[in-house]
Design an enzyme around this catalytic site. Structure first.
Site, PDB file in Angstrom:
ATOM      1  N   GLY A 162     -37.372  16.598  19.671  1.00 57.27           N
ATOM      2  CA  GLY A 162     -37.852  16.547  21.042  1.00 57.27           C
ATOM      3  C   GLY A 162     -39.346  16.657  21.215  1.00 57.27           C
ATOM      4  O   GLY A 162     -40.100  15.768  20.805  1.00 57.27           O
ATOM      5  N   TYR A 173     -38.197  -3.563   5.197  1.00 60.94           N
ATOM      6  CA  TYR A 173     -38.755  -2.219   5.175  1.00 60.94           C
ATOM      7  C   TYR A 173     -39.848  -2.142   4.113  1.00 60.94           C
ATOM      8  O   TYR A 173     -39.590  -2.147   2.920  1.00 60.94           O
ATOM      9  CB  TYR A 173     -37.679  -1.173   4.889  1.00 60.94           C
ATOM     10  CG  TYR A 173     -36.541  -1.152   5.878  1.00 60.94           C
ATOM     11  CD1 TYR A 173     -36.669  -1.742   7.142  1.00 60.94           C
ATOM     12  CD2 TYR A 173     -35.321  -0.553   5.565  1.00 60.94           C
ATOM     13  CE1 TYR A 173     -35.621  -1.728   8.050  1.00 60.94           C
ATOM     14  CE2 TYR A 173     -34.275  -0.529   6.468  1.00 60.94           C
ATOM     15  CZ  TYR A 173     -34.426  -1.124   7.708  1.00 60.94           C
ATOM     16  OH  TYR A 173     -33.380  -1.105   8.594  1.00 60.94           O
ATOM     17  N   HIS A 181     -29.832  -9.269   9.394  1.00 65.31           N
ATOM     18  CA  HIS A 181     -30.578  -8.190  10.046  1.00 65.31           C
ATOM     19  C   HIS A 181     -30.808  -8.487  11.530  1.00 65.31           C
ATOM     20  O   HIS A 181     -30.624  -7.625  12.389  1.00 65.31           O
ATOM     21  CB  HIS A 181     -31.915  -7.998   9.325  1.00 65.31           C
ATOM     22  CG  HIS A 181     -32.545  -6.672   9.557  1.00 65.31           C
ATOM     23  ND1 HIS A 181     -33.556  -6.171   8.767  1.00 65.31           N
ATOM     24  CD2 HIS A 181     -32.321  -5.716  10.487  1.00 65.31           C
ATOM     25  CE1 HIS A 181     -33.907  -4.973   9.204  1.00 65.31           C
ATOM     26  NE2 HIS A 181     -33.185  -4.678  10.250  1.00 65.31           N
ATOM     27  N   GLY A 190     -35.314  10.226  16.117  1.00 64.46           N
ATOM     28  CA  GLY A 190     -35.847  11.558  15.856  1.00 64.46           C
ATOM     29  C   GLY A 190     -35.982  12.432  17.089  1.00 64.46           C
ATOM     30  O   GLY A 190     -36.155  13.654  16.966  1.00 64.46           O
ATOM     31  N   PHE A 191     -35.878  11.835  18.260  1.00 66.22           N
ATOM     32  CA  PHE A 191     -36.058  12.598  19.501  1.00 66.22           C
ATOM     33  C   PHE A 191     -34.990  13.674  19.651  1.00 66.22           C
ATOM     34  O   PHE A 191     -35.274  14.797  20.092  1.00 66.22           O
ATOM     35  CB  PHE A 191     -36.024  11.657  20.705  1.00 66.22           C
ATOM     36  CG  PHE A 191     -36.235  12.339  22.025  1.00 66.22           C
ATOM     37  CD1 PHE A 191     -37.510  12.684  22.444  1.00 66.22           C
ATOM     38  CD2 PHE A 191     -35.163  12.656  22.848  1.00 66.22           C
ATOM     39  CE1 PHE A 191     -37.717  13.317  23.664  1.00 66.22           C
ATOM     40  CE2 PHE A 191     -35.359  13.286  24.068  1.00 66.22           C
ATOM     41  CZ  PHE A 191     -36.635  13.621  24.475  1.00 66.22           C
ATOM     42  N   PRO A 224     -28.916   7.353  15.096  1.00 68.33           N
ATOM     43  CA  PRO A 224     -28.001   8.290  15.761  1.00 68.33           C
ATOM     44  C   PRO A 224     -28.696   9.529  16.300  1.00 68.33           C
ATOM     45  O   PRO A 224     -28.110  10.258  17.104  1.00 68.33           O
ATOM     46  CB  PRO A 224     -27.015   8.654  14.647  1.00 68.33           C
ATOM     47  CG  PRO A 224     -27.816   8.494  13.379  1.00 68.33           C
ATOM     48  CD  PRO A 224     -28.694   7.311  13.635  1.00 68.33           C
ATOM     49  N   LEU A 225     -29.948   9.753  15.869  1.00 63.72           N
ATOM     50  CA  LEU A 225     -30.729  10.883  16.378  1.00 63.72           C
ATOM     51  C   LEU A 225     -31.819  10.424  17.345  1.00 63.72           C
ATOM     52  O   LEU A 225     -32.814  11.111  17.557  1.00 63.72           O
ATOM     53  CB  LEU A 225     -31.340  11.671  15.214  1.00 63.72           C
ATOM     54  CG  LEU A 225     -30.317  12.337  14.289  1.00 63.72           C
ATOM     55  CD1 LEU A 225     -31.009  13.036  13.131  1.00 63.72           C
ATOM     56  CD2 LEU A 225     -29.448  13.324  15.066  1.00 63.72           C
ATOM     57  N   GLY A 226     -31.620   9.230  17.936  1.00 62.07           N
ATOM     58  CA  GLY A 226     -32.582   8.760  18.931  1.00 62.07           C
ATOM     59  C   GLY A 226     -33.984   8.644  18.383  1.00 62.07           C
ATOM     60  O   GLY A 226     -34.940   9.126  18.998  1.00 62.07           O
TER      61      GLY A 226
END
Length: 347
Positions: A218, A60, A129, A213-214, A209-211
């Site tokens: 959305g 990262y 990783h 950010g989608f 876990p939030l896709g």
């Protein structure tokens, strides 16, 4: 705000906050890096709020996220956290990548470099990783075992590992956690990887876990991806491409409507779904904003009935597109088996 309880991760004694903090987006892949002056207070706020499981990687930045985390852990914060980092990507001096390596000498050199950047004496949870399919996993984990024996690493993890690779690794040294993408819109590990972890008593750390950010914003995320000139790896994600994105936005609208009925946000509903998968699961949503961090913690208060879980899963089953672009998908657990140890010669 909901109390952030601790849970056992795996069967070797590691305890972490039931929700962690993914730190990747602070330094890489999701637009320009954020400033230390913004991110260090956010990390401190997370720890002070009970989020003690911090997840980073030498990839990262590269490297800059570990340096950031190291600075944030000064002043007594190191003893409050369970620090996870990863190795495996070969990174050239100019910051570009040159494949994946699991050679024992590389494992040791990567660990020493991460310890120096983080400025710590040990790493709580050290992940492979990405799996080097040229090197037997026994050789890679054998060197990690030595690092555990030397006190430089406390627990070992794998990321994007296939069931066969997990079993072979676990036979060399107990694997504490497997990190994998798991969310309402990415459920392909449920058939084989997750049951393997549960059979062996290995904890599950859910990234994305939030896709990506989608499931949090959305259409706003889609608009930002289409208009910002900054580098963002999600621009290449098949699910955001024209042939899929409008279909997937309809799925988001259904999640949003259900969240409205529940009196929570779509992101809280999506996180609650992950938390309802079991106490052996620790999601690590990432954020660069304190208000989003606090919102994610509030997801711990969202309770779902079995009927609501089923409704959410029915909505999410309609997602279109692979979860990653081909060059990234090739490094995932679907392709992560390694050769037998008997056929391998160290280089």
């Amino acid at each position: 705000m909901a109390a952030v309880r601790k849970v056992k991760l795996g069967s070797q004694g590691l305890q972490v906050s039931v929700q962690g903090l993914g730190c990747m987006g602070m330094s890489a892949f999701y637009g320009n890096p954020k400033s230390e002056s913004e991110m260090i207070p956010l990390i401190h706020h997370a720890i002070d709020s009970g989020i003690t499981h911090l997840d980073t990687s030498d990839a990262y930045g590269p490297h800059t996220n570990e340096i950031l985390i190291g600075k944030a852990l000064k002043g007594g914060y190191r003893e409050k956290v369970q620090l996870a980092t990863k190795f495996g990507h070969v990174i050239r001096e100019d910051g570009t990548r040159a494949g994946v390596c699991g050679e024992p000498a590389f494992v040791r050199a990567a660990c020493e470099a991460s310890l120096k950047r983080l400025d710590v004496d040990y790493i709580d949870l050290y992940y492979v990783h990405r799996i080097d399919t040229r090197v037997p996993i026994e050789a890679t984990v054998g060197e990690l075992k030595k690092l555990v024996e030397e006190g430089k690493v406390k627990w070992i993890g794998l990321s994007e590992a296939s069931p066969e690779t997990i079993r072979r690794a676990h036979a060399v040294h107990p694997i504490t956690a497997v990190q994998l993408e798991w969310s309402l819109w990415t459920r392909d590990a449920e058939e084989s990887v997750i049951p393997t972890c549960r059979e062996l008593g290995i904890g599950i750390v859910a990234f994305g876990p939030l896709g990506s950010g989608f499931l949090a914003s959305g259409p706003k995320l889609v608009e930002n991806l289409n208009t910002t000139p900054d580098f963002d790896v999600r621009k290449a994600n098949p699910r955001f491409q024209p042939e899929n994105v409008q279909h997937n936005l309809k799925m988001y609208e259904q999640v949003e409507e259900m969240a409205s009925r529940k009196g929570c946000t779509p992101s809280q509903l999506a996180l609650a779904w992950v938390h309802h998968q079991g106490d052996d699961v620790c999601p690590i949503p990432g954020t660069t904003k304190i208000q989003n961090l606090e919102s994610n913690i509030k997801a711990l208060s969202v309770k779902l009935t079995s009927e609501e879980v089923a409704e959410l899963e029915s909505i999410a089953n309609a997602i279109k597109g692979e979860r990653l672009a081909p060059q990234y998908l090739a490094l995932t657990w679907r392709f992560a088996n390694t050769p037998p140890l008997s056929s391998w010669k160290a280089t």
